[in-house]
Design a protein around this motif. Structure first.
Motif, short mmCIF file in Angstrom:
data_model
loop_
_atom_site.label_atom_id
_atom_site.label_comp_id
_atom_site.label_asym_id
_atom_site.label_seq_id
_atom_site.Cartn_x
_atom_site.Cartn_y
_atom_site.Cartn_z
N PHE A 43 0.83 -1.21 0.00
CA PHE A 43 0.00 0.00 0.00
C PHE A 43 0.86 1.26 0.00
O PHE A 43 0.52 2.27 -0.64
CB PHE A 43 -0.93 0.00 1.22
N LEU A 44 1.99 1.20 0.69
CA LEU A 44 2.86 2.37 0.77
C LEU A 44 3.35 2.80 -0.61
O LEU A 44 3.48 4.00 -0.88
CB LEU A 44 4.05 2.08 1.69
N HIS A 45 3.59 1.83 -1.48
CA HIS A 45 4.04 2.19 -2.83
C HIS A 45 2.94 2.93 -3.60
O HIS A 45 3.25 3.72 -4.49
CB HIS A 45 4.43 0.93 -3.61
N LEU A 46 1.69 2.66 -3.27
CA LEU A 46 0.59 3.32 -3.96
C LEU A 46 0.50 4.81 -3.62
O LEU A 46 0.12 5.62 -4.47
CB LEU A 46 -0.75 2.66 -3.59
N VAL A 47 0.83 5.16 -2.38
CA VAL A 47 0.61 6.55 -1.94
C VAL A 47 1.88 7.38 -1.85
O VAL A 47 1.83 8.60 -1.95
CB VAL A 47 -0.11 6.58 -0.57
N LEU A 48 3.03 6.74 -1.66
CA LEU A 48 4.24 7.52 -1.38
C LEU A 48 4.73 8.36 -2.57
O LEU A 48 5.14 9.51 -2.35
CB LEU A 48 5.35 6.60 -0.86
N PRO A 49 4.74 7.86 -3.80
CA PRO A 49 5.26 8.73 -4.86
C PRO A 49 4.50 10.06 -4.97
O PRO A 49 5.12 11.13 -4.95
CB PRO A 49 5.10 7.87 -6.11
#
Length: 293
Positions: A43-49
């Protein structure tokens, strides 16, 4: 969250580190046999960029408000690190998109939130500055949560024991270590330009609510879009309790215990987390060493 050791360094010079990750052999479930735990972290990859690009833009707008040379140096180091984080996590999304897990529908919603709901508004003067301060307070709250996650992944040896992909672990720990390293910057910037206690508490409540909703929706999206699972498994709350007990995801109780400190009037991020542990990992990160060579 690890409590601050008085023997810790008070401050380190923040700098963006070049890193290099090779995702060519990353399995879809990089925690073997644990698709739920894998996607809780994914999930972190979905929101961090998108989120960290937003951090960078907001902090750049705040530069003219800074009247302290030391804080100005820290903010510039923070901006460089966050920009590198965004690009590194984007590489994971590109890998997933190329291997059957199309993240673009969810990422488009995240981009809309940061660019439209939390983006610049068509007014100037005092109203523009008030909106900037509101967003700085929100970033300070989010950075408290990311510092908790950074310290958690530095400590989570259970991921190694479970056979988690070493490249993914390095990304998470490199990023987590820098979150711990710069954990005070957003709070110090907010304190410098405003520091209001009511705003600090209000924006933390907003951050918790939005992050919780996004995380639940993001994990559901990833489990449904997973080309290996093909919709055969749905996330359940008991999965979060189980993987938390195993140390493969932050436990529900760890997350709850990390929040109240932020509401203390005497709170400062330096009171939690280990700078020395973070700096030690950054000195040995395989991705950082690969980029140097």
């Amino acid at each position: 969250m690890t409590v601050h050791d008085p023997g810790e360094p008070d401050r380190v010079a923040l700098r963006a580190r070049d890193v290099e990750f090779d995702w060519s052999s990353l399995p879809m479930h990089w925690i073997p046999g644990e698709p739920f735990a894998t996607h809780v972290v994914n999930f972190l990859h979905l929101v961090l960029p998108e989120g960290e690009r937003w951090f960078v833009e907001v902090f750049k707008q705040a530069l003219p408000l800074i009247r302290d040379d030391r804080l100005l140096e820290d903010v510039r180091g923070f901006v460089g690190q966050e920009a590198m984080h965004a690009e590194s996590h984007q590489g994971v999304l590109d890998h997933f998109d190329a291997h059957g897990l199309d993240t673009r529908p969810f990422v488009a919603q995240v981009a809309w939130m940061f660019r439209k709901t939390l983006g610049d508004r068509p007014h100037g003067g005092r109203r523009a500055e008030a909106w900037l301060v509101e967003r700085l307070a929100l970033i300070a709250a989010i950075e408290h949560l990311t510092a908790f996650l950074g310290q958690w992944v530095l400590d989570a040896r259970e991921l190694d024991a479970a056979g988690a992909d070493p490249t993914m672990l390095d990304l998470l720990r490199w990023h987590g270590a820098e979150e711990v390293e710069h954990r005070s910057v957003a709070f110090d910037l907010y304190t410098h330009v405003d520091g209001g206690y009511a705003r600090r508490c209000r924006t933390m409540v907003v951050a918790i609510a939005v992050l919780a909703i996004l995380w639940v929706r993001g994990v559901r999206f990833l489990m449904a879009a997973d080309p290996v699972l093909r919709g055969r498994r749905k996330p359940r709350w008991r999965d979060l309790l189980r993987t938390g007990r195993l140390g493969l995801t932050p436990s529900y109780w760890q997350m709850l215990r990390a929040i109240p400190a932020y509401f203390r009037r005497s709170y400062h991020p330096s009171q939690h987390g280990s700078t020395s542990q973070a700096v030690s990992y950054l000195a040995t990160s395989p991705a950082a060493q690969a980029a140097e060579h």
